[in-house]
Design an enzyme around this catalytic site. Structure first.
Site, PDB file in Angstrom:
ATOM      1  N   GLY A  17      60.279 -34.903   0.597  1.00 56.90           N
ATOM      2  CA  GLY A  17      58.966 -35.542   1.173  1.00 56.90           C
ATOM      3  C   GLY A  17      57.842 -34.495   0.838  1.00 56.90           C
ATOM      4  O   GLY A  17      57.078 -34.384   1.838  1.00 56.90           O
ATOM      5  N   ALA A  20      53.550 -35.240   0.345  1.00 54.74           N
ATOM      6  CA  ALA A  20      52.371 -35.746   1.317  1.00 54.74           C
ATOM      7  C   ALA A  20      52.499 -35.086   2.509  1.00 54.74           C
ATOM      8  O   ALA A  20      53.454 -34.373   2.885  1.00 54.74           O
ATOM      9  CB  ALA A  20      51.988 -37.300   1.632  1.00 54.74           C
ATOM     10  N   TYR A 158      62.578 -47.117  14.399  1.00 55.62           N
ATOM     11  CA  TYR A 158      62.020 -45.584  14.068  1.00 55.62           C
ATOM     12  C   TYR A 158      62.503 -44.597  15.348  1.00 55.62           C
ATOM     13  O   TYR A 158      62.958 -43.548  15.155  1.00 55.62           O
ATOM     14  CB  TYR A 158      60.484 -45.627  14.137  1.00 55.62           C
ATOM     15  CG  TYR A 158      59.931 -44.142  13.980  1.00 55.62           C
ATOM     16  CD1 TYR A 158      60.164 -43.515  12.821  1.00 55.62           C
ATOM     17  CD2 TYR A 158      59.363 -43.632  14.681  1.00 55.62           C
ATOM     18  CE1 TYR A 158      59.713 -42.194  12.343  1.00 55.62           C
ATOM     19  CE2 TYR A 158      58.833 -42.147  14.590  1.00 55.62           C
ATOM     20  CZ  TYR A 158      58.854 -41.700  12.968  1.00 55.62           C
ATOM     21  OH  TYR A 158      58.592 -40.188  12.847  1.00 55.62           O
ATOM     22  N   LYS A 162      64.821 -41.507  15.104  1.00 53.36           N
ATOM     23  CA  LYS A 162      64.709 -40.221  15.139  1.00 53.36           C
ATOM     24  C   LYS A 162      65.451 -39.583  16.363  1.00 53.36           C
ATOM     25  O   LYS A 162      65.680 -38.413  16.706  1.00 53.36           O
ATOM     26  CB  LYS A 162      63.211 -39.865  15.836  1.00 53.36           C
ATOM     27  CG  LYS A 162      62.323 -40.064  14.511  1.00 53.36           C
ATOM     28  CD  LYS A 162      62.469 -39.082  13.413  1.00 53.36           C
ATOM     29  CE  LYS A 162      61.460 -38.999  12.349  1.00 53.36           C
ATOM     30  NZ  LYS A 162      61.837 -38.023  11.086  1.00 53.36           N
TER      31      LYS A 162
HETATM   32  P1  NAP Z   1      53.674 -38.831   5.114  1.00 49.17           P
HETATM   33  O1  NAP Z   1      52.443 -38.319   5.044  1.00 49.17           O
HETATM   34  O2  NAP Z   1      53.988 -40.352   4.794  1.00 49.17           O
HETATM   35  O3  NAP Z   1      54.863 -38.365   4.171  1.00 49.17           O
HETATM   36  C1  NAP Z   1      56.091 -38.560   4.070  1.00 49.17           C
HETATM   37  C2  NAP Z   1      56.780 -37.938   2.645  1.00 49.17           C
HETATM   38  O4  NAP Z   1      58.161 -38.674   2.700  1.00 49.17           O
HETATM   39  C3  NAP Z   1      56.133 -38.330   1.673  1.00 49.17           C
HETATM   40  O5  NAP Z   1      56.029 -37.171   0.996  1.00 49.17           O
HETATM   41  C4  NAP Z   1      56.933 -39.162   1.048  1.00 49.17           C
HETATM   42  O6  NAP Z   1      56.939 -39.186  -0.656  1.00 49.17           O
HETATM   43  C5  NAP Z   1      58.310 -38.875   1.445  1.00 49.17           C
HETATM   44  N1  NAP Z   1      59.386 -40.072   1.501  1.00 49.17           N
HETATM   45  C6  NAP Z   1      59.500 -41.111   2.066  1.00 49.17           C
HETATM   46  N2  NAP Z   1      60.350 -41.738   1.799  1.00 49.17           N
HETATM   47  C7  NAP Z   1      61.129 -41.101   0.902  1.00 49.17           C
HETATM   48  C8  NAP Z   1      62.389 -41.279   0.309  1.00 49.17           C
HETATM   49  N3  NAP Z   1      63.337 -42.351   0.417  1.00 49.17           N
HETATM   50  N4  NAP Z   1      62.938 -40.259  -0.508  1.00 49.17           N
HETATM   51  C9  NAP Z   1      62.278 -39.212  -0.665  1.00 49.17           C
HETATM   52  N5  NAP Z   1      60.921 -38.862   0.080  1.00 49.17           N
HETATM   53  C10 NAP Z   1      60.562 -39.936   0.678  1.00 49.17           C
HETATM   54  O7  NAP Z   1      54.405 -38.490   6.439  1.00 49.17           O
HETATM   55  P2  NAP Z   1      54.621 -37.302   7.412  1.00 49.17           P
HETATM   56  O8  NAP Z   1      53.884 -37.642   8.570  1.00 49.17           O
HETATM   57  O9  NAP Z   1      54.246 -35.996   6.802  1.00 49.17           O
HETATM   58  O10 NAP Z   1      55.999 -37.370   7.717  1.00 49.17           O
HETATM   59  C11 NAP Z   1      56.959 -36.351   7.268  1.00 49.17           C
HETATM   60  C12 NAP Z   1      57.952 -36.193   8.568  1.00 49.17           C
HETATM   61  O11 NAP Z   1      57.347 -36.178   9.603  1.00 49.17           O
HETATM   62  C13 NAP Z   1      58.692 -37.663   8.530  1.00 49.17           C
HETATM   63  O12 NAP Z   1      60.301 -37.608   8.763  1.00 49.17           O
HETATM   64  C14 NAP Z   1      58.177 -38.325   9.905  1.00 49.17           C
HETATM   65  O13 NAP Z   1      59.076 -39.063  10.592  1.00 49.17           O
HETATM   66  C15 NAP Z   1      57.938 -36.956  10.589  1.00 49.17           C
HETATM   67  N6  NAP Z   1      57.058 -37.166  11.764  1.00 49.17           N
HETATM   68  C16 NAP Z   1      55.528 -37.499  11.560  1.00 49.17           C
HETATM   69  C17 NAP Z   1      54.661 -37.555  12.557  1.00 49.17           C
HETATM   70  C18 NAP Z   1      53.404 -37.956  12.373  1.00 49.17           C
HETATM   71  O14 NAP Z   1      52.589 -38.062  13.413  1.00 49.17           O
HETATM   72  N7  NAP Z   1      52.758 -37.953  11.223  1.00 49.17           N
HETATM   73  C19 NAP Z   1      55.145 -37.152  13.900  1.00 49.17           C
HETATM   74  C20 NAP Z   1      56.603 -36.818  14.163  1.00 49.17           C
HETATM   75  C21 NAP Z   1      57.175 -36.792  13.097  1.00 49.17           C
HETATM   76  P3  NAP Z   1      57.088 -40.274  -1.623  1.00 49.17           P
HETATM   77  O15 NAP Z   1      56.320 -41.268  -1.410  1.00 49.17           O
HETATM   78  O16 NAP Z   1      56.598 -39.306  -3.038  1.00 49.17           O
HETATM   79  O17 NAP Z   1      58.514 -40.368  -1.916  1.00 49.17           O
END
Ligand code: NAP
Length: 250
Positions: A17, A20, A158, A162
């Site tokens: 991931g 982004a 979700y 988690k």
């Molecule tokens: P994001 O900006 O939407 O980035 C998500 C990343 O995951 C993207 O690079 C996307 O890339 C990749 N991805 C999604 N589905 C995928 C798949 N099937 N295979 C491979 N890559 C995949 O979101 P983020 O906030 O950085 O999230 C990263 C992690 O942090 C996640 O696990 C999320 O649950 C966790 N998190 C986020 C938050 C928040 O508030 N943002 C809070 C707590 C935890 P592609 O589209 O190029 O595949």
């Protein structure tokens, strides 16, 4: 500056991931410390752009963690010099179609969240951990969430994903307690990424409006710093879990 941990110049790190948000920030932070970073996700064009700014050791590879064959063959698809992964940041995740009452979401969206956040993370660890054990060296970092500690309405799947990441990571740490493999779970609070837009099938206006409705939220670099901190600890220290939330959260 190098710490006492596994994050030394030349260490090989795999970030899923990475195209982004938190993954991209983490890839940059690890590369800035001299790691050779393998950046994996579905969008290869975005990864190529990222990798172009990360120095000669970085590598982009297309990976959909929901695709079991692609994930199982990940290591053999890497250039030989990048197969001995020292650091895994299992970060890929989404909430596509989520944040709604259970019956109002589609089963295919719900299954997609589990397939990526839970099964995909398990697949990724399964592809990487045996090599770490064989080499007697490795640090696995999973991205959980505060959504794995408490629930909220509209979070049925979700939250479930988690909570599963939390349980899985905890058991991984126990399974490998007698080895040199270290396991850390990072549990971020609300962080400004593309996550909220992807929840609405890529609608960035809705994503921005969601983040702007909070008085304060984290930036991806805040989480990348927490990951680097965990990786910088000396061999006797494992940061088991780190919960990172905005200061002015009520
Ligand atoms: P994001 O900006 O939407 O980035 C998500 C990343 O995951 C993207 O690079 C996307 O890339 C990749 N991805 C999604 N589905 C995928 C798949 N099937 N295979 C491979 N890559 C995949 O979101 P983020 O906030 O950085 O999230 C990263 C992690 O942090 C996640 O696990 C999320 O649950 C966790 N998190 C986020 C938050 C928040 O508030 N943002 C809070 C707590 C935890 P592609 O589209 O190029 O595949």
């Amino acid at each position: 500056m190098a710490g006492d941990g596994i994050l030394q110049p030349g260490a090989v790190a795999l970030v899923t991931g990475a195209s982004a948000g938190i993954g991209a920030a983490t890839a940059r932070a690890l590369a800035a410390r001299g790691a050779r970073v393998v950046c994996a996700s579905r969008n290869k064009a975005r990864l190529d752009q990222l990798v172009a700014g990360l120095g000669a050791g970085a590598h982009a590879i297309e990976l959909d963690v929901a695709d079991s064959a692609a994930t199982e063959s990940l290591i053999e698809r890497l250039p030989e010099g990048l197969r001995a992964i020292d650091i895994l940041v299992a970060n890929a995740g989404h909430d596509l179609g989520g944040r709604r009452r259970f019956d109002e979401g589609s089963v295919s969206d719900w299954a997609g969240i589990i397939e990526t956040n839970v099964t995909g993370l398990i697949r990724t660890c399964h592809a990487v951990v045996p090599g770490m054990l064989a080499r007697g060296r490795g640090h696995v970092v999973t991205l959980g969430s505060i959504a794995g500690l408490t629930t909220y309405p509209g979070g049925s799947i979700y939250n479930a994903s988690k909570f599963a990441v939390r349980a899985f990571t905890e058991v991984l740490r126990k399974d490998y307690g007698g080895t040199d493999l270290r396991v850390t779970e990072i549990l971020p609070g609300l962080t400004r990424t593309e996550f909220a837009a992807s929840r609405h099938h890529g609608d960035s206006t809705k994503g921005t409006a969601y983040y702007d409705s909070f008085p304060e939220i984290l930036e991806p670099d805040d989480i990348a710093r927490a990951i680097v901190y965990a990786l910088d600890q000396p061999p006797r220290v494992t940061i088991a879990q780190m919960v990172v939330v905005p200061t002015h959260e009520s």
